[in-house]
Enzyme design. Structure first.
Site, PDB file in Angstrom:
ATOM      1  N   TYR A   1       0.855  -1.209   0.000  1.00 52.12           N
ATOM      2  CA  TYR A   1       0.000   0.000   0.000  1.00 52.12           C
ATOM      3  C   TYR A   1       0.888   1.256   0.000  1.00 52.12           C
ATOM      4  O   TYR A   1       0.510   2.292  -0.536  1.00 52.12           O
ATOM      5  CB  TYR A   1      -0.967  -0.029   1.184  1.00 52.12           C
ATOM      6  CG  TYR A   1      -2.180   0.855   0.996  1.00 52.12           C
ATOM      7  CD1 TYR A   1      -3.047   0.658  -0.072  1.00 52.12           C
ATOM      8  CD2 TYR A   1      -2.465   1.893   1.885  1.00 52.12           C
ATOM      9  CE1 TYR A   1      -4.165   1.475  -0.249  1.00 52.12           C
ATOM     10  CE2 TYR A   1      -3.580   2.703   1.720  1.00 52.12           C
ATOM     11  CZ  TYR A   1      -4.418   2.490   0.649  1.00 52.12           C
ATOM     12  OH  TYR A   1      -5.522   3.310   0.480  1.00 52.12           O
ATOM     13  N   LYS A  45      -3.273   8.234   3.082  1.00 48.53           N
ATOM     14  CA  LYS A  45      -4.465   8.009   3.920  1.00 48.53           C
ATOM     15  C   LYS A  45      -4.239   8.517   5.346  1.00 48.53           C
ATOM     16  O   LYS A  45      -5.182   8.993   5.994  1.00 48.53           O
ATOM     17  CB  LYS A  45      -4.856   6.534   3.931  1.00 48.53           C
ATOM     18  CG  LYS A  45      -5.416   6.020   2.599  1.00 48.53           C
ATOM     19  CD  LYS A  45      -6.646   6.754   2.110  1.00 48.53           C
ATOM     20  CE  LYS A  45      -7.339   6.011   0.971  1.00 48.53           C
ATOM     21  NZ  LYS A  45      -8.425   6.810   0.353  1.00 48.53           N
ATOM     22  N   ARG A  96     -13.374  -5.554  -4.100  1.00 46.46           N
ATOM     23  CA  ARG A  96     -12.934  -5.571  -5.511  1.00 46.46           C
ATOM     24  C   ARG A  96     -13.551  -4.399  -6.261  1.00 46.46           C
ATOM     25  O   ARG A  96     -14.766  -4.342  -6.459  1.00 46.46           O
ATOM     26  CB  ARG A  96     -13.327  -6.888  -6.182  1.00 46.46           C
ATOM     27  CG  ARG A  96     -12.395  -8.018  -5.811  1.00 46.46           C
ATOM     28  CD  ARG A  96     -12.676  -9.260  -6.617  1.00 46.46           C
ATOM     29  NE  ARG A  96     -12.222  -9.133  -7.998  1.00 46.46           N
ATOM     30  CZ  ARG A  96     -12.272 -10.137  -8.877  1.00 46.46           C
ATOM     31  NH1 ARG A  96     -12.766 -11.305  -8.515  1.00 46.46           N
ATOM     32  NH2 ARG A  96     -11.836  -9.962 -10.104  1.00 46.46           N
TER      33      ARG A  96
HETATM   34  O1  0WE Z   1      -7.055   2.919  -1.641  1.00 46.03           O
HETATM   35  C1  0WE Z   1      -7.102   1.905  -2.314  1.00 46.03           C
HETATM   36  C2  0WE Z   1      -6.756   1.942  -3.798  1.00 46.03           C
HETATM   37  C3  0WE Z   1      -5.880   3.092  -4.126  1.00 46.03           C
HETATM   38  C4  0WE Z   1      -5.248   3.114  -5.486  1.00 46.03           C
HETATM   39  C5  0WE Z   1      -5.197   2.049  -6.369  1.00 46.03           C
HETATM   40  C6  0WE Z   1      -4.561   2.198  -7.594  1.00 46.03           C
HETATM   41  C7  0WE Z   1      -4.425   1.068  -8.573  1.00 46.03           C
HETATM   42  C8  0WE Z   1      -4.186   1.533  -9.980  1.00 46.03           C
HETATM   43  C9  0WE Z   1      -4.638   4.294  -5.835  1.00 46.03           C
HETATM   44  N1  0WE Z   1      -4.017   4.456  -7.022  1.00 46.03           N
HETATM   45  C10 0WE Z   1      -3.971   3.437  -7.889  1.00 46.03           C
HETATM   46  N2  0WE Z   1      -3.310   3.633  -9.069  1.00 46.03           N
HETATM   47  C11 0WE Z   1      -3.342   2.750 -10.087  1.00 46.03           C
HETATM   48  O2  0WE Z   1      -2.698   2.956 -11.135  1.00 46.03           O
HETATM   49  N3  0WE Z   1      -7.463   0.729  -1.725  1.00 46.03           N
HETATM   50  C12 0WE Z   1      -7.782   0.699  -0.322  1.00 46.03           C
HETATM   51  C13 0WE Z   1      -7.495  -0.563  -2.449  1.00 46.03           C
HETATM   52  C14 0WE Z   1      -6.156  -1.180  -2.267  1.00 46.03           C
HETATM   53  O3  0WE Z   1      -5.097  -0.762  -2.987  1.00 46.03           O
HETATM   54  C15 0WE Z   1      -3.997  -1.468  -2.551  1.00 46.03           C
HETATM   55  C16 0WE Z   1      -4.386  -2.356  -1.550  1.00 46.03           C
HETATM   56  C17 0WE Z   1      -5.770  -2.168  -1.355  1.00 46.03           C
HETATM   57  C18 0WE Z   1      -6.631  -2.859  -0.370  1.00 46.03           C
HETATM   58  C19 0WE Z   1      -2.672  -1.393  -2.958  1.00 46.03           C
HETATM   59  C20 0WE Z   1      -1.740  -2.248  -2.371  1.00 46.03           C
HETATM   60  C21 0WE Z   1      -2.127  -3.106  -1.378  1.00 46.03           C
HETATM   61  C22 0WE Z   1      -3.447  -3.179  -0.941  1.00 46.03           C
END
Ligand code: 0WE
Length: 258
Positions: A158, A165, A195
């Protein structure tokens, strides 16, 4: 009961039918809110069409472009909101972005540019939108943002999003303190992994979801609808005494130590 009749709710962050913001928009609308939906415009107008088709059944009274990296667009979109609605009651912030390369490997490899981008789009944007909405929240209001446990604990990969965050959650507290006197409440929902378009782009998300299904007290993950119901609560008078808080909607995962 939970009633949002007569409330104007601006919802950001809908990309498709898996978006958490879509779950929130549906539940706010079901509770009687009048919706304004924003979308992230792209050069071909594909996103505008896609989101417009998706939200059409909810009959939003506003449908506007919003790219938080474009200050002029934020200004003109909020000018339109002011002219068409006069007041805003609810602001839903579901925006985040980090470079994909910064969501794997060693955290320390994050560049200054990657760090700036993630914090700008994912954390500063709450301050930016709260400031724009503040003069329109003339009858008080509720601002809700989405956060994740990775902003409080280390979640593998993350990385810079966790730092963003953490900043976002502190933004919630400072904004809540500032806006409490005008009866604007500011809270965050820390959702368990779901998802979505964003999470599906992340390697190993399915393994993380399976882990939650084994460990979380409810032995499952949460749905967009459950996050939407929590958001509707935080936007309603049922939560009138709650501000500056992070509410975990994660099937209980956060309490577990082993
Ligand atoms: O906050 C998130 C997603 C945030 C996110 C995801 C992406 C993927 C594609 C921000 N920027 C991008 N940029 C991209 O190009 N989450 C809470 C979902 C999430 O994301 C992770 C997680 C989880 C859960 C990333 C790594 C590990 C766990």
């Amino acid at each position: 009961m939970l009633n949002l009749t007569g409330k104007n709710a601006l919802v950001t962050g809908i990309a498709n039918n898996r978006s958490i913001a879509w779950g929130i928009a549906q539940q706010l609308q079901a509770a009687g809110a009048n919706l304004g939906i924003t979308y992230l415009p792209d050069d071909k107008g594909k996103m505008e069409k896609k989101v417009a088709d998706l939200v059409e059944p909810l009959q939003p009274s506003l449908f506007l472009p919003l790219d938080v990296q474009n200050d002029g667009q934020v200004e003109s979109t909020f000018n339109t909101v002011r002219d068409k609605w006069g007041k805003v009651d609810i602001l839903i912030h579901c925006l985040a972005f980090a470079n994909r390369d910064d969501l794997s490997g060693d955290f320390s490899n994050v560049s200054r540019e990657g760090f700036d981008l993630a914090l700008n789009v994912s954390a500063y944007s709450l301050v930016q939108l709260a400031r724009a909405a503040k003069p329109l929240m003339t009858e008080g209001g509720s601002i809700v943002t989405l956060t994740y446990l990775g902003g409080v604990r280390v979640v593998p990969n993350y990385n810079v999003m966790g730092v963003a965050k953490a900043a976002l959650e502190m933004n919630v507290r400072y904004l809540a303190a500032e806006m409490g006197p005008i009866n604007v409440r500011v809270n965050g929902i820390s959702a368990g992994p779901i998802r979505t378009l964003a999470s599906s782009a992340v390697g190993g998300i399915l393994d993380m979801i399976h882990h939650v299904e084994e460990v979380a007290p409810l032995r499952r993950t949460v749905t967009q609808t459950e996050v939407g119901n929590a958001a509707a609560f935080l936007c309603s008078d049922l939560s009138s005494g709650i501000t500056g808080q992070i509410l975990y909607v994660d099937a209980g995962y956060e309490i577990m130590g082993m």
